[in-house]
Enzyme design. Structure first.
Site, mmCIF file in Angstrom:
data_model
loop_
_atom_site.group_PDB
_atom_site.id
_atom_site.type_symbol
_atom_site.label_atom_id
_atom_site.label_comp_id
_atom_site.label_asym_id
_atom_site.label_seq_id
_atom_site.Cartn_x
_atom_site.Cartn_y
_atom_site.Cartn_z
ATOM 1 N N CYS A 157 0.800 -1.223 0.000
ATOM 2 C CA CYS A 157 0.000 0.000 0.000
ATOM 3 C C CYS A 157 0.833 1.274 0.000
ATOM 4 O O CYS A 157 0.276 2.369 0.003
ATOM 5 C CB CYS A 157 -0.940 0.007 1.207
ATOM 6 S SG CYS A 157 -0.074 -0.014 2.766
ATOM 7 N N ASP A 216 2.944 2.309 2.452
ATOM 8 C CA ASP A 216 3.281 2.833 3.772
ATOM 9 C C ASP A 216 4.794 2.796 3.974
ATOM 10 O O ASP A 216 5.467 1.855 3.556
ATOM 11 C CB ASP A 216 2.648 1.982 4.883
ATOM 12 C CG ASP A 216 1.140 2.086 4.911
ATOM 13 O OD1 ASP A 216 0.598 3.022 4.312
ATOM 14 O OD2 ASP A 216 0.509 1.223 5.541
ATOM 15 N N CYS A 260 -1.465 5.012 6.123
ATOM 16 C CA CYS A 260 -2.849 5.065 6.596
ATOM 17 C C CYS A 260 -2.893 5.129 8.128
ATOM 18 O O CYS A 260 -1.872 5.008 8.808
ATOM 19 C CB CYS A 260 -3.613 3.845 6.099
ATOM 20 S SG CYS A 260 -3.041 2.288 6.815
ATOM 21 N N CYS A 285 -0.168 -3.296 7.583
ATOM 22 C CA CYS A 285 0.119 -1.982 8.169
ATOM 23 C C CYS A 285 0.956 -2.103 9.439
ATOM 24 O O CYS A 285 1.612 -1.152 9.845
ATOM 25 C CB CYS A 285 -1.188 -1.255 8.498
ATOM 26 S SG CYS A 285 -2.180 -0.926 7.041
#
Length: 155
Positions: free
Chosen positions: A69, A71, A95, A138
């Protein structure tokens, strides 16, 4: 001239990002409301944000990215002469789950030895924050091993 313009754009973008207000939990969009209150708390009130003096001999810096993603997390730890982590700071681009995971990780590593901190798994962080499986990345699949530098400041 082009380099000057690019520098000006980067500074302007940074200023805009810094001035963007965070939305209170009650004003978040519908999908964001599905975050557990622990995630919202660490996102709205992140602990240990910032940087340590990277030139200090007892400070190590680690950088981890999640290709899934985009990150990116920078974690810095300060270790005393006995090998105990006395301070930790982070900067994360990502995020709310990534920011919350980074914030929690800095709280957990403080007071531990480097070896103890290396036993922290991303699943431990995800479980504490009640992250759904889709957000497991994450909290970083690599766990703490890729976040904590060795005594030379490298992984």
């Amino acid at each position: 001239m082009a380099a000057t313009g690019a520098g000006r754009l980067r500074r302007a973008a940074s200023v805009l990002l810094l001035q963007t207000p965070r939305l209170p939990a009650r004003e978040l969009s519908a999908p964001a409301r599905l975050y557990h209150k622990k995630v919202v708390d660490h996102y709205e009130n992140p602990r240990n944000v910032g940087s340590l003096d990277k030139t200090s001999k007892n400070v190590g810096t680690g950088l981890v990215g999640a290709p899934a993603c985009g990150d990116v997390m920078k974690l810095q730890i300060q270790v005393d002469d006995q090998g105990k982590i006395v301070d930790a700071r982070f900067k994360t681009f990502g995020c709310g789950s990534a920011i919350a995971s980074s914030s929690l990780a800095t709280e957990w590593v403080k007071g531990k030895t480097v070896e103890e901190a290396l036993t922290i798994k991303n699943t431990d962080i995800a479980k504490e924050l009640c992250l759904p499986p889709v957000k497991l990345h994450c909290s970083r699949k690599e766990g703490m091993r890729n976040r904590i530098p060795n005594s030379d400041g490298v992984y």
